[in-house]
Scaffold this active site. Structure first.
Site, mmCIF file in Angstrom:
data_model
loop_
_atom_site.group_PDB
_atom_site.id
_atom_site.type_symbol
_atom_site.label_atom_id
_atom_site.label_comp_id
_atom_site.label_asym_id
_atom_site.label_seq_id
_atom_site.Cartn_x
_atom_site.Cartn_y
_atom_site.Cartn_z
ATOM 1 N N ARG A 1 2.073 -1.720 -0.521
ATOM 2 C CA ARG A 1 1.597 -0.899 -1.634
ATOM 3 C C ARG A 1 1.862 -1.634 -2.926
ATOM 4 O O ARG A 1 2.963 -2.112 -3.141
ATOM 5 C CB ARG A 1 2.343 0.435 -1.663
ATOM 6 C CG ARG A 1 2.029 1.327 -0.496
ATOM 7 C CD ARG A 1 2.991 2.486 -0.468
ATOM 8 N NE ARG A 1 4.333 2.015 -0.222
ATOM 9 C CZ ARG A 1 4.831 1.862 0.982
ATOM 10 N NH1 ARG A 1 4.151 2.145 2.024
ATOM 11 N NH2 ARG A 1 6.054 1.414 1.134
ATOM 12 N N CYS A 2 0.889 -1.713 -3.775
ATOM 13 C CA CYS A 2 1.094 -2.474 -5.008
ATOM 14 C C CYS A 2 1.250 -1.553 -6.212
ATOM 15 O O CYS A 2 1.102 -1.978 -7.347
ATOM 16 C CB CYS A 2 -0.045 -3.449 -5.206
ATOM 17 S SG CYS A 2 -0.041 -4.695 -3.925
#
Lengths: 111, 118
Positions: free
Chosen positions: A109-110
């Site tokens: 997840r960024c």
């Protein structure tokens, strides 16, 4: 398949430089990965790297950036608990680059 | 702001649902929505403490539930009946939760704008 050579050890990585086998990480490996990223590790880098490794050990995930920033803020104060500070340490992306050097999986997840 | 309820009803490792749902919850927490999470049916097994997945060759992701608090996900519920049917008690779970009777679970579902069931 890519790899790093660290003191005659052959360390396999993915094409982006993340370790295939996380247990092969040690401080010399971290320095070798950092070198490929154009970073010379300072005590400030190590502070973040150790934090990330402890977090992963405890929760089995890489922290989201805002969680990392919040935790650094609580632990080290406002001077180091902000995303600009993290970006100066890890200019190619605070999450991705720091996890790579810390020998942790690529964050999924960024956010 | 929407009120979003995640319902976890499957055991942790038989399928990818549990892990995917947890990833979705952590992701959703970034958008400043009000998130609640309830475990029912076989989903309660996800919270069982002292999981050991070595022989399965799968990563034990149960410690990640302990990170929910850091992600500001603090409304976590378990259906009482699901625990009882499986011989589980609240002390067997890896994180503190609020236990709900079935009627309360029904109310909880009605109070939310979005229901995501995994």
């Amino acid at each position: 398949m890519s790899h790093l050579v660290v003191k005659d050890r052959l360390i396999k990585t993915d094409p982006e430089g993340f370790l295939n086998n996380l247990v092969e990480w040690d401080e010399t490996v971290a320095e070798a990965i950092a070198k490929t990223e154009g970073i010379i590790l300072t005590p400030d880098h190590w502070e973040v790297i150790r934090f990330l490794r402890d977090f992963y050990q405890a929760y089995q995930i890489a922290p989201a950036i805002r969680v990392l920033v919040k935790a650094l803020l609580d632990k080290l104060g406002p001077e180091k608990g902000n995303s600009i500070y993290l970006h100066t340490l890890f200019p190619a992306g605070a999450a991705k680059q720091s996890n790579k050097i810390a020998g942790l999986p690529k964050p999924t997840r960024c956010i | 702001m929407k009120k979003i309820l995640f319902i976890q009803r499957r055991s942790p490792y038989g399928t990818g649902f549990a892990k995917e749902a947890l990833d979705a919850i952590l992701m959703a927490s970034a958008f400043e929505q009000e998130i609640s999470l309830v475990f029912t049916d076989d989903g309660v097994w996800q919270l069982k403490n002292q999981q050991d997945t070595k022989t399965l060759g799968i990563k034990n992701f149960s410690p990640t539930f302990k990170a929910l608090e850091l992600y500001e996900v603090k409304q976590i519920y378990v259906e009482q009946m699901a625990l009882e049917q499986r011989g589980l008690q609240i002390e067997d779970l890896i994180i503190p939760v609020t236990v709900l009777a079935t009627a309360e679970l029904r109310q909880l579902i009605q109070q939310h704008d979005v229901i995501l069931s995994f």
